[in-house]
Design an enzyme around this catalytic site. Structure first.
Site, PDB file in Angstrom:
ATOM      1  N   ALA A 110       0.807  -1.227   0.000  1.00  0.00           N
ATOM      2  CA  ALA A 110       0.000   0.000   0.000  1.00  0.00           C
ATOM      3  C   ALA A 110       0.841   1.278   0.000  1.00  0.00           C
ATOM      4  O   ALA A 110       0.459   2.273  -0.607  1.00  0.00           O
ATOM      5  CB  ALA A 110      -0.932  -0.002   1.214  1.00  0.00           C
ATOM      6  N   THR A 126       0.177   5.181  -1.924  1.00  0.00           N
ATOM      7  CA  THR A 126      -0.247   6.395  -1.226  1.00  0.00           C
ATOM      8  C   THR A 126       0.439   7.631  -1.804  1.00  0.00           C
ATOM      9  O   THR A 126      -0.135   8.720  -1.801  1.00  0.00           O
ATOM     10  CB  THR A 126       0.036   6.307   0.288  1.00  0.00           C
ATOM     11  N   PHE A 151      -9.040   3.800   1.771  1.00  0.00           N
ATOM     12  CA  PHE A 151     -10.491   3.737   1.982  1.00  0.00           C
ATOM     13  C   PHE A 151     -10.848   3.448   3.434  1.00  0.00           C
ATOM     14  O   PHE A 151     -11.911   3.798   3.900  1.00  0.00           O
ATOM     15  CB  PHE A 151     -11.142   2.712   1.044  1.00  0.00           C
ATOM     16  N   ARG A 152      -9.910   2.833   4.153  1.00  0.00           N
ATOM     17  CA  ARG A 152     -10.193   2.555   5.567  1.00  0.00           C
ATOM     18  C   ARG A 152     -10.257   3.842   6.379  1.00  0.00           C
ATOM     19  O   ARG A 152     -10.907   3.911   7.414  1.00  0.00           O
ATOM     20  CB  ARG A 152      -9.108   1.648   6.159  1.00  0.00           C
ATOM     21  N   VAL A 195      -4.197  -3.366  -5.659  1.00  0.00           N
ATOM     22  CA  VAL A 195      -5.207  -3.739  -6.661  1.00  0.00           C
ATOM     23  C   VAL A 195      -5.430  -2.595  -7.660  1.00  0.00           C
ATOM     24  O   VAL A 195      -6.334  -2.662  -8.490  1.00  0.00           O
ATOM     25  CB  VAL A 195      -6.558  -4.103  -5.983  1.00  0.00           C
ATOM     26  N   HIS A 215      -3.830  -9.823  -4.799  1.00  0.00           N
ATOM     27  CA  HIS A 215      -5.191  -9.617  -4.284  1.00  0.00           C
ATOM     28  C   HIS A 215      -6.175  -9.242  -5.374  1.00  0.00           C
ATOM     29  O   HIS A 215      -7.203  -8.624  -5.101  1.00  0.00           O
ATOM     30  CB  HIS A 215      -5.182  -8.541  -3.187  1.00  0.00           C
ATOM     31  N   CYS A 220     -18.651 -10.291 -14.976  1.00  0.00           N
ATOM     32  CA  CYS A 220     -20.054 -10.661 -14.801  1.00  0.00           C
ATOM     33  C   CYS A 220     -20.160 -11.948 -13.987  1.00  0.00           C
ATOM     34  O   CYS A 220     -19.494 -12.934 -14.287  1.00  0.00           O
ATOM     35  CB  CYS A 220     -20.696 -10.848 -16.183  1.00  0.00           C
ATOM     36  N   CYS A 259     -25.631  -9.780 -20.706  1.00  0.00           N
ATOM     37  CA  CYS A 259     -26.603 -10.738 -20.183  1.00  0.00           C
ATOM     38  C   CYS A 259     -27.377 -10.220 -18.973  1.00  0.00           C
ATOM     39  O   CYS A 259     -28.193 -10.953 -18.404  1.00  0.00           O
ATOM     40  CB  CYS A 259     -25.907 -12.059 -19.837  1.00  0.00           C
ATOM     41  N   ASN A 272      10.675   1.370   3.174  1.00  0.00           N
ATOM     42  CA  ASN A 272       9.395   1.506   3.873  1.00  0.00           C
ATOM     43  C   ASN A 272       9.521   2.562   4.961  1.00  0.00           C
ATOM     44  O   ASN A 272      10.566   2.664   5.610  1.00  0.00           O
ATOM     45  CB  ASN A 272       8.992   0.153   4.490  1.00  0.00           C
TER      46      ASN A 272
HETATM   47 ZN   LIG Z   1     -22.865 -11.347 -18.382  1.00  0.00          ZN
END
Ligand SMILES: [Zn+2]
EC number: 2.3.1.286
Length: 260
Positions: free
Chosen positions: A23, A27, A34-35, A101, A117, A125, A164, A227
């Site tokens: 993370a 930053t 988001f936390r 992510v 992750h 979908c 769909c 770090n």
């Molecule tokens: Zn679909």
């Protein structure tokens, strides 16, 4: 600077260099944690990031991810992401393994990124498994954020598969889901062949993330940690740099490419 010159020298001579990012790498691009977006969510993120929430509280679930996806696409990779991509192009970086992510490494031009992750760059979908750019999921306009604050937000057609009508989901690992075994196996395999592992912006506190440095150390790899805070591998590290990742990576890139 003397330490960075020693690192650059080792990096230049290493045959398989792996970067492991967490993370702290993101930053610096201004990606909000988001936390800590306190008060924005009506409940804890841990309970929103689940299949149960998608099914049982779809408005909360979709708003949470729409907000995160919108923020993600509004930021850019920083100079540290670019430096890693340039080093990879020049043949000095075999692989990036990331806990993030956000896809910022790929947007900077990195190839061979193992995402432990999953990713927020795409959604898929639940019914037909078709994959879409995650911006598909974000409602048009800016009203939806205010609507959520006012309690009138409802998820809409943007959460449905155009083919769909099945519900879309973000391609991240949700709480309660297994980690992507292919990415993990590849990451451990890559680390176990590394002769230099660079940990950037991760505290390495949680297994299985901590297995990656161990696999590299078992191969007698050198370990560089960049770090801001202490990590669970500080004792075993050859070098520790407590500075912002971006500027350190830029300095290292400049040193390595100048040595050519
Ligand atoms: Zn679909």
């Amino acid at each position: 600077m003397r330490q960075l010159i020693a690192v650059a020298d080792c990096w230049r001579q290493a045959r398989r260099v792996i970067a492991f990012t967490g993370a702290g790498m993101s930053t610096e691009s201004g990606l909000p944690d988001f936390r800590s977006a306190r008060g924005l969510w009506k409940q804890r993120p841990e309970s929103l990031a689940t299949m149960e929430a998608l099914v049982g509280q779809p408005d909360e679930f979709y708003f949470f991810y729409q907000w995160r996806i919108a923020k993600l696409w509004s930021i850019q990779p920083h100079a540290g992401h670019q430096a890693l991509a340039e080093l990879q192009k020049a043949g000095y970086l075999s692989q990036v393994v990331t806990q993030n992510v956000d896809g910022l490494h790929q947007r900077a031009g990195c190839r061979e990124v193992l995402e432990l992750h999953g990713t927020l760059r795409t959604v898929s979908c639940l019914n037909c498994q078709a994959v879409y750019d995650s911006r598909t999921l974000v409602p048009e306009g800016s009203e939806w954020e205010r609507a959520y604050q006012e309690g009138t937000y409802r998820h809409g057609q943007e959460c449905r598969c155009p083919k769909c009508q099945g519900l879309l989901r973000p391609d991240v690992v949700l709480f309660g889901e297994p980690l992507p075994s292919q990415a993990w196996q590849s990451a451990i395999a890559a680390c176990s062949q590394a002769d230099l592992l660079i940990v950037i912006g991760s505290s390495l506190l949680v297994a299985p993330a901590s297995y990656c440095p161990q696999a590299a150390l078992d191969n007698r790899a050198k370990l560089l940690i960049i770090n801001q805070d202490s990590t669970s591998y500080d004792q075993q590290a050859d070098w520790i740099v407590r500075e912002a990742a971006g500027q350190v990576l830029v300095k290292l890139r400049n040193l390595i490419l100048a040595m050519q």
